[in-house]
Design an enzyme around this catalytic site. Structure first.
Site, PDB file in Angstrom:
ATOM      1  N   SER A  41      13.445  24.823  11.794  1.00 20.14           N
ATOM      2  CA  SER A  41      13.190  24.917  13.233  1.00 20.14           C
ATOM      3  C   SER A  41      11.956  25.758  13.523  1.00 20.14           C
ATOM      4  O   SER A  41      11.469  26.518  12.679  1.00 20.14           O
ATOM      5  CB  SER A  41      14.413  25.504  13.941  1.00 20.14           C
ATOM      6  OG  SER A  41      15.568  24.780  13.606  1.00 20.14           O
TER       7      SER A  41
HETATM    8  N1  SAH Z   1      18.862  26.088  10.378  1.00 22.21           N
HETATM    9  C1  SAH Z   1      17.941  25.300   9.588  1.00 22.21           C
HETATM   10  C2  SAH Z   1      17.358  24.106  10.324  1.00 22.21           C
HETATM   11  C3  SAH Z   1      18.378  23.199  10.869  1.00 22.21           C
HETATM   12  S1  SAH Z   1      17.956  21.505  11.010  1.00 22.21           S
HETATM   13  C4  SAH Z   1      16.846  26.156   8.975  1.00 22.21           C
HETATM   14  O1  SAH Z   1      16.811  27.378   9.217  1.00 22.21           O
HETATM   15  O2  SAH Z   1      16.037  25.614   8.208  1.00 22.21           O
HETATM   16  C5  SAH Z   1      19.624  20.928  11.199  1.00 22.21           C
HETATM   17  C6  SAH Z   1      20.384  20.770   9.908  1.00 22.21           C
HETATM   18  O3  SAH Z   1      21.701  20.346  10.249  1.00 22.21           O
HETATM   19  C7  SAH Z   1      19.830  19.712   8.970  1.00 22.21           C
HETATM   20  O4  SAH Z   1      19.576  20.285   7.718  1.00 22.21           O
HETATM   21  C8  SAH Z   1      20.953  18.661   8.895  1.00 22.21           C
HETATM   22  O5  SAH Z   1      21.063  18.043   7.624  1.00 22.21           O
HETATM   23  C9  SAH Z   1      22.162  19.496   9.217  1.00 22.21           C
HETATM   24  N2  SAH Z   1      23.335  18.752   9.717  1.00 22.21           N
HETATM   25  C10 SAH Z   1      23.371  17.674  10.544  1.00 22.21           C
HETATM   26  N3  SAH Z   1      24.646  17.288  10.777  1.00 22.21           N
HETATM   27  C11 SAH Z   1      25.431  18.140  10.068  1.00 22.21           C
HETATM   28  C12 SAH Z   1      26.843  18.257   9.890  1.00 22.21           C
HETATM   29  N4  SAH Z   1      27.713  17.445  10.479  1.00 22.21           N
HETATM   30  N5  SAH Z   1      27.306  19.261   9.092  1.00 22.21           N
HETATM   31  C13 SAH Z   1      26.449  20.117   8.482  1.00 22.21           C
HETATM   32  N6  SAH Z   1      25.105  20.045   8.602  1.00 22.21           N
HETATM   33  C14 SAH Z   1      24.596  19.080   9.390  1.00 22.21           C
END
Ligand code: SAH
Length: 222
Positions: free
Chosen positions: A70
């Site tokens: 992000s």
């Molecule tokens: N917090 C992260 C960025 C988040 S991007 C950082 O600091 O880099 C959102 C993430 O949520 C992605 O990696 C995606 O694969 C994950 N995601 C999406 N749906 C999900 C689910 N149901 N359970 C766990 N992770 C999920």
């Protein structure tokens, strides 16, 4: 304290200072604790090697599996809103690179962060990043974050870092009394939504529209 900026990294240091100044100016970085977390958890350790020169740009960057780390401003605002205290137990849903989890783990000090990631490849990527930095108070779990982590609940804080149409009920159930949950809620555009569990039920205490996150997947949208 780990010195993250050795001689060869002075360029990162300069870019970090510029980023911090810009975030202070745009109002997304307002407190000293958060600034210290951003200084101590080097974002360039969490982005893919070919993008390291952009690690201190205020922009999301691509990771594996079409996911993104992000934007620093947004991460700063979310982390300030969730108001982490020393010793707390925190759940993050959407570990991605591990950067957000690492910032939370810095602020929680002797507390602990659990972070769930849907893609095993990304969960491993985050684990490697955290191991390299010798961060010990985080457990990365590959799995579906919609279910939370009942066996480790309740959590003082829950942060969802992917867009959800509505906040999964299982996550609300795993929030401790007086706990805070933060999520980007909405289909195409999201509002950062901060919820508190009170004796009178769940109360929305902050709501700020105008964000775009990658989706939180579940059985309906995968
Ligand atoms: N917090 C992260 C960025 C988040 S991007 C950082 O600091 O880099 C959102 C993430 O949520 C992605 O990696 C995606 O694969 C994950 N995601 C999406 N749906 C999900 C689910 N149901 N359970 C766990 N992770 C999920």
């Amino acid at each position: 304290m780990l010195n993250i900026f050795s001689n060869k990294n002075t360029d990162y240091q300069k870019r970090l200072e510029n980023l911090i100044a810009a975030m202070r100016q745009n109002g997304f970085l307002t407190n000293e604790k958060m600034e210290s977390a951003i200084r101590n958890i080097p974002r360039h350790e969490f982005v893919p090697s070919h993008l390291k020169n952009r690690a201190y740009d205020d922009t999301p960057l691509p990771l594996l599996k079409d996911q993104t780390i992000s934007q620093p401003s947004v991460v700063s605002r979310m982390t300030e809103w969730i108001d982490v205290r020393k010793g707390q137990k925190i759940l993050e849903v959407g570990c991605g690179s591990g950067w957000q989890a690492a910032l939370l783990s810095y602020l929680v000090e002797d507390g602990f962060v659990f972070s769930i990631e849907r893609h095993p490849e990304l969960a491993n990527y985050a684990k490697r990043n955290l191991e390299r930095l010798k961060i010990k108070n985080i457990e990365v779990i590959a799995g579906d974050g919609n279910k939370g982590l009942p066996s480790r609940s309740p959590f003082h804080r829950i942060m969802i870092t992917a867009a959800c149409k509505r906040i999964p009920g299982a996550l609300l159930e795993q929030l401790d009394d007086n706990g805070l949950l933060l999520a980007p809620v909405g289909e195409h555009y999201q509002a950062l939504t901060l919820i508190k569990k009170t004796t009178k039920g769940f109360v929305e205490i902050k709501n700020e529209p105008g964000y775009i996150f990658v989706p939180l997947y579940n059985e309906h949208n995968k």
